[in-house]
Motif scaffolding. Structure first.
Motif, PDB file in Angstrom:
ATOM      1  N   LEU A  18       0.812  -1.218   0.000  1.00 32.97           N
ATOM      2  CA  LEU A  18       0.000   0.000   0.000  1.00 32.97           C
ATOM      3  C   LEU A  18       0.847   1.271   0.000  1.00 32.97           C
ATOM      4  O   LEU A  18       0.311   2.367  -0.164  1.00 32.97           O
ATOM      5  N   GLY A  19       2.152   1.112   0.241  1.00 31.47           N
ATOM      6  CA  GLY A  19       3.027   2.282   0.285  1.00 31.47           C
ATOM      7  C   GLY A  19       2.858   3.098   1.555  1.00 31.47           C
ATOM      8  O   GLY A  19       2.982   4.320   1.533  1.00 31.47           O
ATOM      9  N   ILE A  20       2.546   2.412   2.658  1.00 33.53           N
ATOM     10  CA  ILE A  20       2.375   3.078   3.949  1.00 33.53           C
ATOM     11  C   ILE A  20       3.322   2.442   4.961  1.00 33.53           C
ATOM     12  O   ILE A  20       3.916   1.394   4.697  1.00 33.53           O
ATOM     13  N   GLY A  21       3.429   3.038   6.130  1.00 35.28           N
ATOM     14  CA  GLY A  21       4.287   2.512   7.178  1.00 35.28           C
ATOM     15  C   GLY A  21       3.596   1.444   8.011  1.00 35.28           C
ATOM     16  O   GLY A  21       2.371   1.296   7.974  1.00 35.28           O
ATOM     17  N   ARG A  22       4.416   0.731   8.772  1.00 39.01           N
ATOM     18  CA  ARG A  22       3.885  -0.322   9.650  1.00 39.01           C
ATOM     19  C   ARG A  22       2.914   0.225  10.679  1.00 39.01           C
ATOM     20  O   ARG A  22       1.885  -0.397  10.962  1.00 39.01           O
ATOM     21  N   THR A  23       3.236   1.377  11.249  1.00 35.53           N
ATOM     22  CA  THR A  23       2.371   1.959  12.277  1.00 35.53           C
ATOM     23  C   THR A  23       0.995   2.273  11.717  1.00 35.53           C
ATOM     24  O   THR A  23      -0.027   1.990  12.349  1.00 35.53           O
ATOM     25  N   THR A  24       0.961   2.819  10.521  1.00 41.60           N
ATOM     26  CA  THR A  24      -0.321   3.115   9.871  1.00 41.60           C
ATOM     27  C   THR A  24      -1.079   1.830   9.581  1.00 41.60           C
ATOM     28  O   THR A  24      -2.296   1.754   9.779  1.00 41.60           O
ATOM     29  N   MET A  25      -0.373   0.789   9.138  1.00 41.30           N
ATOM     30  CA  MET A  25      -1.016  -0.504   8.860  1.00 41.30           C
ATOM     31  C   MET A  25      -1.624  -1.075  10.130  1.00 41.30           C
ATOM     32  O   MET A  25      -2.774  -1.529  10.123  1.00 41.30           O
ATOM     33  N   TYR A  26      -0.885  -1.029  11.233  1.00 41.40           N
ATOM     34  CA  TYR A  26      -1.428  -1.529  12.496  1.00 41.40           C
ATOM     35  C   TYR A  26      -2.664  -0.732  12.911  1.00 41.40           C
ATOM     36  O   TYR A  26      -3.632  -1.297  13.431  1.00 41.40           O
ATOM     37  N   ALA A  27      -2.654   0.574  12.676  1.00 43.55           N
ATOM     38  CA  ALA A  27      -3.814   1.406  13.016  1.00 43.55           C
ATOM     39  C   ALA A  27      -5.022   1.020  12.164  1.00 43.55           C
ATOM     40  O   ALA A  27      -6.152   0.950  12.671  1.00 43.55           O
ATOM     41  N   LEU A  28      -4.814   0.772  10.877  1.00 43.45           N
ATOM     42  CA  LEU A  28      -5.913   0.361   9.993  1.00 43.45           C
ATOM     43  C   LEU A  28      -6.502  -0.978  10.434  1.00 43.45           C
ATOM     44  O   LEU A  28      -7.719  -1.178  10.391  1.00 43.45           O
ATOM     45  N   ILE A  29      -5.638  -1.880  10.874  1.00 42.51           N
ATOM     46  CA  ILE A  29      -6.100  -3.187  11.358  1.00 42.51           C
ATOM     47  C   ILE A  29      -6.882  -3.013  12.659  1.00 42.51           C
ATOM     48  O   ILE A  29      -7.975  -3.563  12.818  1.00 42.51           O
ATOM     49  N   LYS A  30      -6.337  -2.213  13.579  1.00 42.67           N
ATOM     50  CA  LYS A  30      -6.996  -1.997  14.871  1.00 42.67           C
ATOM     51  C   LYS A  30      -8.368  -1.365  14.696  1.00 42.67           C
ATOM     52  O   LYS A  30      -9.322  -1.716  15.397  1.00 42.67           O
ATOM     53  N   ASN A  31      -8.490  -0.436  13.732  1.00 45.51           N
ATOM     54  CA  ASN A  31      -9.767   0.238  13.475  1.00 45.51           C
ATOM     55  C   ASN A  31     -10.748  -0.645  12.707  1.00 45.51           C
ATOM     56  O   ASN A  31     -11.892  -0.262  12.522  1.00 45.51           O
ATOM     57  N   GLY A  32     -10.303  -1.794  12.226  1.00 44.85           N
ATOM     58  CA  GLY A  32     -11.168  -2.683  11.464  1.00 44.85           C
ATOM     59  C   GLY A  32     -11.274  -2.314   9.998  1.00 44.85           C
ATOM     60  O   GLY A  32     -12.122  -2.847   9.285  1.00 44.85           O
ATOM     61  N   ASP A  33     -10.423  -1.406   9.534  1.00 42.68           N
ATOM     62  CA  ASP A  33     -10.451  -1.006   8.124  1.00 42.68           C
ATOM     63  C   ASP A  33      -9.894  -2.097   7.213  1.00 42.68           C
ATOM     64  O   ASP A  33     -10.313  -2.232   6.070  1.00 42.68           O
ATOM     65  N   ILE A  34      -8.933  -2.847   7.726  1.00 43.29           N
ATOM     66  CA  ILE A  34      -8.341  -3.958   6.969  1.00 43.29           C
ATOM     67  C   ILE A  34      -8.508  -5.216   7.812  1.00 43.29           C
ATOM     68  O   ILE A  34      -8.126  -5.252   8.985  1.00 43.29           O
TER      69      ILE A  34
END
Length: 68
Positions: A18-34
């Motif tokens: 996705l061209g994003i950082g790990r921290t952003t990916m973890y946030a997307l997972i935590k929010n239920g977006d991914i």
């Protein structure tokens, strides 16, 4: 085997796709977006869930008004 052919990706591989950082990916997972799956003790992201996330972004994007 390349990451584009794999069914599931690590957090880092998915973030790179996705061209994003790990921290952003973890946030997307935590929010239920991914959505993710657990295989044993490992957290993985199905490649189809990345596509689903991007499609949801496209569906929720407002068209740009050229007059604005």
């Amino acid at each position: 085997m390349t990451t584009s052919k794999r069914l599931v990706l690590t957090i880092e591989e998915a973030a790179q796709q996705l061209g994003i950082g790990r921290t952003t990916m973890y946030a997307l997972i935590k929010n239920g977006d991914i959505r993710t799956v657990t295989i044993g003790r490992l957290r993985r992201i199905p490649a189809s869930c990345l596509a689903e996330y991007v499609n949801n972004l496209l569906d929720n994007t407002q068209p740009i008004d050229p007059a604005a």
